[in-house]
Design a protein around this motif. Sequence first.
Motif, PDB file in Angstrom:
ATOM      1  N   ASP A   1       0.794  -1.736   0.486  1.00 58.83           N
ATOM      2  CA  ASP A   1       0.108  -0.486   0.200  1.00 58.83           C
ATOM      3  C   ASP A   1       1.111   0.976   0.141  1.00 58.83           C
ATOM      4  OD1 ASP A   1      -2.659   0.882   0.698  1.00 58.83           O
ATOM      5  OD2 ASP A   1      -1.820   2.309   2.267  1.00 58.83           O
ATOM      6  N   LEU A   2       1.498   1.114   0.467  1.00 56.50           N
ATOM      7  CA  LEU A   2       3.489   2.353   0.547  1.00 56.50           C
ATOM      8  C   LEU A   2       3.466   2.336  -0.729  1.00 56.50           C
ATOM      9  CD1 LEU A   2       4.981   1.850   4.209  1.00 56.50           C
ATOM     10  CD2 LEU A   2       3.321   3.020   3.291  1.00 56.50           C
ATOM     11  N   GLU A   3       3.833   1.943  -1.092  1.00 51.25           N
ATOM     12  CA  GLU A   3       4.565   1.438  -2.666  1.00 51.25           C
ATOM     13  C   GLU A   3       3.089   2.203  -3.236  1.00 51.25           C
ATOM     14  OE1 GLU A   3       7.479  -1.793  -2.721  1.00 51.25           O
ATOM     15  OE2 GLU A   3       5.771  -2.220  -3.187  1.00 51.25           O
ATOM     16  N   PHE A   4       1.974   1.526  -3.740  1.00 50.80           N
ATOM     17  CA  PHE A   4       0.714   2.260  -5.052  1.00 50.80           C
ATOM     18  C   PHE A   4       0.341   3.382  -4.154  1.00 50.80           C
ATOM     19  CE2 PHE A   4      -0.480  -2.640  -6.072  1.00 50.80           C
ATOM     20  CZ  PHE A   4       0.335  -2.652  -6.183  1.00 50.80           C
TER      21      PHE A   4
ATOM     22  N   ALA B   1       2.218   5.952  -6.048  1.00 55.05           N
ATOM     23  CA  ALA B   1       2.373   5.665  -7.462  1.00 55.05           C
ATOM     24  C   ALA B   1       0.914   6.226  -8.221  1.00 55.05           C
ATOM     25  CB  ALA B   1       2.638   4.497  -7.904  1.00 55.05           C
ATOM     26  N   ARG B   2       0.355   6.722  -7.419  1.00 56.62           N
ATOM     27  CA  ARG B   2      -1.130   7.242  -7.268  1.00 56.62           C
ATOM     28  C   ARG B   2      -1.060   8.241  -8.287  1.00 56.62           C
ATOM     29  NH1 ARG B   2      -3.068   4.407  -2.513  1.00 56.62           N
ATOM     30  NH2 ARG B   2      -3.792   2.476  -3.012  1.00 56.62           N
ATOM     31  N   GLY B   3      -2.056   8.787  -9.431  1.00 58.46           N
ATOM     32  CA  GLY B   3      -1.718   9.715 -10.033  1.00 58.46           C
ATOM     33  C   GLY B   3      -0.872   9.661 -10.446  1.00 58.46           C
ATOM     34  N   ILE B   4      -0.118   9.155 -10.845  1.00 55.55           N
ATOM     35  CA  ILE B   4       1.386   8.951 -11.790  1.00 55.55           C
ATOM     36  C   ILE B   4       1.002   7.872 -13.108  1.00 55.55           C
ATOM     37  CG2 ILE B   4       3.462   8.208 -12.070  1.00 55.55           C
ATOM     38  CD1 ILE B   4       4.167   8.812  -9.510  1.00 55.55           C
ATOM     39  N   PRO B   5       1.049   8.819 -14.440  1.00 54.63           N
ATOM     40  CA  PRO B   5       0.897   7.777 -15.484  1.00 54.63           C
ATOM     41  C   PRO B   5       1.760   6.627 -15.963  1.00 54.63           C
ATOM     42  CG  PRO B   5       0.360  10.008 -16.093  1.00 54.63           C
ATOM     43  CD  PRO B   5       1.359   9.675 -15.131  1.00 54.63           C
ATOM     44  N   MET B   6       2.920   6.514 -15.496  1.00 57.30           N
ATOM     45  CA  MET B   6       3.644   5.320 -15.433  1.00 57.30           C
ATOM     46  C   MET B   6       4.792   5.782 -14.754  1.00 57.30           C
ATOM     47  SD  MET B   6       4.538   5.987 -20.112  1.00 57.30           S
ATOM     48  CE  MET B   6       5.587   4.539 -19.912  1.00 57.30           C
ATOM     49  N   PRO B   7       4.118   4.810 -13.753  1.00 59.45           N
ATOM     50  CA  PRO B   7       5.713   5.181 -12.588  1.00 59.45           C
ATOM     51  C   PRO B   7       6.135   3.444 -12.913  1.00 59.45           C
ATOM     52  CG  PRO B   7       3.559   3.267 -11.722  1.00 59.45           C
ATOM     53  CD  PRO B   7       2.895   4.320 -13.889  1.00 59.45           C
ATOM     54  N   SER B   8       7.512   4.633 -11.448  1.00 59.11           N
ATOM     55  CA  SER B   8       8.888   3.323 -11.377  1.00 59.11           C
ATOM     56  C   SER B   8       8.390   1.989 -11.272  1.00 59.11           C
ATOM     57  CB  SER B   8       9.697   3.722 -10.335  1.00 59.11           C
ATOM     58  OG  SER B   8      10.943   2.681 -11.041  1.00 59.11           O
ATOM     59  N   ARG B   9       8.749   1.264 -12.207  1.00 60.84           N
ATOM     60  CA  ARG B   9       8.697  -0.097 -11.175  1.00 60.84           C
ATOM     61  C   ARG B   9       8.277  -0.821  -9.736  1.00 60.84           C
ATOM     62  NH1 ARG B   9      11.092  -4.292 -15.950  1.00 60.84           N
ATOM     63  NH2 ARG B   9      10.217  -3.053 -17.993  1.00 60.84           N
ATOM     64  N   ILE B  10       9.747  -0.195  -9.418  1.00 62.73           N
ATOM     65  CA  ILE B  10      10.450   0.144  -7.628  1.00 62.73           C
ATOM     66  C   ILE B  10       8.585  -0.025  -7.690  1.00 62.73           C
ATOM     67  CG2 ILE B  10      10.628   1.943  -7.034  1.00 62.73           C
ATOM     68  CD1 ILE B  10      12.408   1.287  -5.442  1.00 62.73           C
ATOM     69  N   SER B  11       7.205   1.214  -7.498  1.00 60.40           N
ATOM     70  CA  SER B  11       6.088   1.046  -7.468  1.00 60.40           C
ATOM     71  C   SER B  11       5.721  -0.271  -7.135  1.00 60.40           C
ATOM     72  CB  SER B  11       5.790   1.957  -8.204  1.00 60.40           C
ATOM     73  OG  SER B  11       6.642   3.944  -8.080  1.00 60.40           O
ATOM     74  N   LYS B  12       5.758  -1.485  -7.367  1.00 57.60           N
ATOM     75  CA  LYS B  12       4.732  -2.435  -7.447  1.00 57.60           C
ATOM     76  C   LYS B  12       6.177  -3.972  -7.278  1.00 57.60           C
ATOM     77  CE  LYS B  12       3.009  -4.216 -11.363  1.00 57.60           C
ATOM     78  NZ  LYS B  12       3.226  -5.242 -11.668  1.00 57.60           N
ATOM     79  N   ASN B  13       7.453  -3.442  -6.200  1.00 59.58           N
ATOM     80  CA  ASN B  13       8.236  -4.257  -5.850  1.00 59.58           C
ATOM     81  C   ASN B  13       8.145  -5.198  -5.205  1.00 59.58           C
ATOM     82  OD1 ASN B  13      11.123  -5.704  -5.802  1.00 59.58           O
ATOM     83  ND2 ASN B  13      11.233  -4.774  -3.945  1.00 59.58           N
TER      84      ASN B  13
ATOM     85  N   ASP C   1      15.753   3.769   3.298  1.00 63.74           N
ATOM     86  CA  ASP C   1      16.042   5.144   3.915  1.00 63.74           C
ATOM     87  C   ASP C   1      15.154   6.533   3.147  1.00 63.74           C
ATOM     88  OD1 ASP C   1      16.382   4.602   7.009  1.00 63.74           O
ATOM     89  OD2 ASP C   1      17.912   4.930   6.580  1.00 63.74           O
ATOM     90  N   GLU C   2      15.515   6.169   1.950  1.00 57.81           N
ATOM     91  CA  GLU C   2      15.310   7.391   0.899  1.00 57.81           C
ATOM     92  C   GLU C   2      14.170   6.589   0.104  1.00 57.81           C
ATOM     93  OE1 GLU C   2      19.055   6.793  -2.265  1.00 57.81           O
ATOM     94  OE2 GLU C   2      19.886   7.931  -0.577  1.00 57.81           O
ATOM     95  N   VAL C   3      13.739   5.490  -0.080  1.00 63.52           N
ATOM     96  CA  VAL C   3      12.456   4.305  -0.082  1.00 63.52           C
ATOM     97  C   VAL C   3      11.210   4.895   0.333  1.00 63.52           C
ATOM     98  CG1 VAL C   3      11.266   2.978  -1.326  1.00 63.52           C
ATOM     99  CG2 VAL C   3      14.063   3.243  -2.295  1.00 63.52           C
ATOM    100  N   ILE C   4      12.005   4.900   1.689  1.00 67.79           N
ATOM    101  CA  ILE C   4      10.905   5.387   2.776  1.00 67.79           C
ATOM    102  C   ILE C   4      10.387   6.180   2.943  1.00 67.79           C
ATOM    103  CG2 ILE C   4      10.316   4.814   4.912  1.00 67.79           C
ATOM    104  CD1 ILE C   4      11.698   2.052   5.025  1.00 67.79           C
ATOM    105  N   GLU C   5      11.210   7.559   1.854  1.00 75.16           N
ATOM    106  CA  GLU C   5      10.852   8.855   2.414  1.00 75.16           C
ATOM    107  C   GLU C   5      10.203   9.495   1.575  1.00 75.16           C
ATOM    108  OE1 GLU C   5      13.983  13.401   2.218  1.00 75.16           O
ATOM    109  OE2 GLU C   5      14.412  11.378   2.644  1.00 75.16           O
ATOM    110  N   ARG C   6      10.429   8.706  -0.220  1.00 73.67           N
ATOM    111  CA  ARG C   6       9.410   9.309  -0.835  1.00 73.67           C
ATOM    112  C   ARG C   6       8.087   8.550  -0.488  1.00 73.67           C
ATOM    113  NH1 ARG C   6      13.212   6.514  -5.267  1.00 73.67           N
ATOM    114  NH2 ARG C   6      11.324   4.775  -4.832  1.00 73.67           N
ATOM    115  N   TYR C   7       8.113   6.766   0.119  1.00 72.56           N
ATOM    116  CA  TYR C   7       7.128   6.887   0.482  1.00 72.56           C
ATOM    117  C   TYR C   7       6.393   7.312   0.809  1.00 72.56           C
ATOM    118  CZ  TYR C   7       8.560   2.615  -2.987  1.00 72.56           C
ATOM    119  OH  TYR C   7       9.087   1.700  -3.123  1.00 72.56           O
ATOM    120  N   THR C   8       6.785   8.135   2.053  1.00 72.93           N
ATOM    121  CA  THR C   8       5.722   8.744   2.703  1.00 72.93           C
ATOM    122  C   THR C   8       6.340  10.089   3.336  1.00 72.93           C
ATOM    123  OG1 THR C   8       7.932   7.830   4.747  1.00 72.93           O
ATOM    124  CG2 THR C   8       6.544   6.223   4.244  1.00 72.93           C
ATOM    125  N   GLY C   9       7.358  10.634   2.907  1.00 75.99           N
ATOM    126  CA  GLY C   9       7.445  12.156   2.965  1.00 75.99           C
ATOM    127  C   GLY C   9       7.804  11.862   4.458  1.00 75.99           C
ATOM    128  N   ARG C  10       8.465  11.362   4.995  1.00 75.62           N
ATOM    129  CA  ARG C  10       9.032  11.126   6.195  1.00 75.62           C
ATOM    130  C   ARG C  10      10.231  11.660   6.027  1.00 75.62           C
ATOM    131  NH1 ARG C  10       7.259   5.979  10.042  1.00 75.62           N
ATOM    132  NH2 ARG C  10       9.092   4.814   8.755  1.00 75.62           N
TER     133      ARG C  10
END
Length: 270
Positions: free
Chosen positions: A109-112, A115-127, A261-270
């Motif tokens: 759910d964090l990954e999705f 990516a919501r609202g992005i027409p062509m998200p990165s593949r890592i968004s469904k890792n 850490d970078e991935v979670i920051e992008r997912y959660t904004g924290r």
Amino acid sequence: MSETTLVEDAPTAGLGEGRPPAARPSRAAAVAAIVTLAIVAGYAFVAGSFTVPTSPTRPIVSEAFSPYFSQRWNVFAPNIMKVNRNLQIQVQWREGDELVRSEWVDVTDLEFTSARGIPMPSRISKNSFNAAQAFLTRYQALDDAQRERVRDTFIRGLGGGAYSPIGVDELLEELDEVGGSRAAAVRYLRYDYMLVRFAAAFGTAYFDRDVERVRWRLQHDRPNDFLHRFDEERQTELSYTTFGWRQPGTAPTDEVVAIYDEVIERYTGR
């Protein structure tokens, strides 16, 4: 016949006098036009009743015409997935001599969400989504007794409050004893090991703790059938397949934790 007569008759022939009047539409054509309009109007009414969720005529039309005009989700995709699966993890760390258990974290759910609202998200968004699907395929290749064993813990007690992971060779022997395919067991344990490493790295970065144990579960979410797609009430409740605690053989390196850490920051904004 004289020339005078020919000249006098010429204008009359040019104006078309003496030809029969144009034929009027027949009764059959009129009936056909009325029937066609009625069919088109009826189809538009039925289609509108089916597609507009707030239509007062929808329940009546649905009951009368569903056996003849209903369709399923796979009308344009014969192999469409019927169940959505999320990978959720839980970890434990020590505070003094006490083991602290985290809440469940829905990684998929964090990954999705990111990516919501992005027409062509990165593949890592469904890792984690891909990982859950691949892991479930290997899990389902086991027989019933093997599945029951792998849902249990892979940790043994050493006494004095100490624990260690059960070795791969011993796990294979246990799975051989309960029956089933050894090849399927090997393939499963390889992916199980990868999820242990993934959960440990993700949990360490997410909770900022030195993770000692991990476990995960698959959440199974079956959407409502096509005819009930607008219903607020779920036809099928969420279900879970939970796997027991695992203890990573080695802790994730600082480099790996920094990446997460970078991935979670992008997912959660924290």
